[in-house]
Design an enzyme around this catalytic site. Sequence first.
Site, mmCIF file in Angstrom:
data_model
loop_
_atom_site.group_PDB
_atom_site.id
_atom_site.type_symbol
_atom_site.label_atom_id
_atom_site.label_comp_id
_atom_site.label_asym_id
_atom_site.label_seq_id
_atom_site.Cartn_x
_atom_site.Cartn_y
_atom_site.Cartn_z
ATOM 1 C CE LYS A 196 -25.162 95.846 28.897
ATOM 2 N NZ LYS A 196 -24.937 97.030 28.034
ATOM 3 C CD GLU A 239 -35.929 91.016 27.999
ATOM 4 O OE1 GLU A 239 -35.842 91.369 26.796
ATOM 5 O OE2 GLU A 239 -36.341 91.780 28.890
ATOM 6 C CE LYS A 254 -21.356 93.707 28.612
ATOM 7 N NZ LYS A 254 -21.329 94.971 27.828
ATOM 8 C CB SER A 280 -14.422 95.414 31.676
ATOM 9 O OG SER A 280 -15.554 95.864 32.414
ATOM 10 C CE1 TYR A 319 -12.958 94.528 26.420
ATOM 11 C CE2 TYR A 319 -13.838 93.222 28.232
ATOM 12 C CZ TYR A 319 -13.969 94.264 27.331
ATOM 13 O OH TYR A 319 -15.106 95.031 27.320
#
Length: 329
Positions: A196, A239, A254, A280, A319
């Site tokens: 992330k 990670e 992400k 988003s 989304y």
Amino acid sequence: MYPLKRNRRLRTNDSIRDLVRETIISPKDFLVPLFVTEGKGIKEEIASMPDYYRLSLDYLGAEVKELWNMGLHAVLLFVKVPENLKDNKGTEALNDDGLMQRAIKTVKDACPGMLVMTDVAMDPYSSFGHDGIVENGQILNDETSEFLSEMSVSHALAGADFVAPSDMMDGRILSIREALEDENLINTGIMSYSAKYASAFYGPFRDALDSAPVDVKNVPKDKKTYQMDYANRFEALKETEMDIDEGADIVMVKPGLCYLDIVREIRNEVDVPVAVYQVSGEYAMVKAAAEKGWLDHDAVVMEQLTAMKRAGANIIASYFAKDAVRLLG
């Protein structure tokens, strides 16, 4: 001399293009993010995310039924916590009758077969808008990880199928896995936000949950001390491998579009499912450009989603999931 091999033969018409297409999008690829708010009869459009909504629990139940009937069978829950319930230790997150816990039960009651994943992070509950406990200008790693473990157990006891820690604390996957095992929650999965990045694409999401870091003394102004530097590539592999070793069942990258090289790198190296989050800001840019008439909304949506799957993602959190399913017909 003309070529004997003509690649264009396989592009001649829709039928042949469909027959030889390498990457196929289906409803089964999607994880649908849902924003939940307190109250009743609320379906509130998010200003920076046109056509996307915060839903009260009564609307949440209806929404998941619609998703299920569309072939969308997995959701990722986020909650907008009232300001008066926020503090530096995220206390409300452990409330057995908290909004997240009630949201999980609402989804399962409305649609028992729906796969429920839950956001495990402190920022919706934090008075400072951070993913961890703040002390003397620092984000405390180990204390936060212990708290996230308690939060994960609470979500699992409420009925979550998977917990999805999005905080980027070191060692939190092992801490969560051990906490779940200690409670005999051996079938609860972990989808880790393994890579992330500290991205500028999260703005509309933070509007949706009112979870941006606050600008006060002795509080970091951003999340760069725990989210990854977007200039780094090999760090993402490290990670991810650590999270798998600690017990993650699914790993996530992400944001999405700017990080497809990372998706491919990870897909080439690991043997667990890989998710990507079309965030988003990526959603909002397409909506804004389409509203201006600068882009073909539907064509761009499908091109971006196909690129994410082509890069190696097994799961796409987006989304646009409902839009995509409608376009797939």
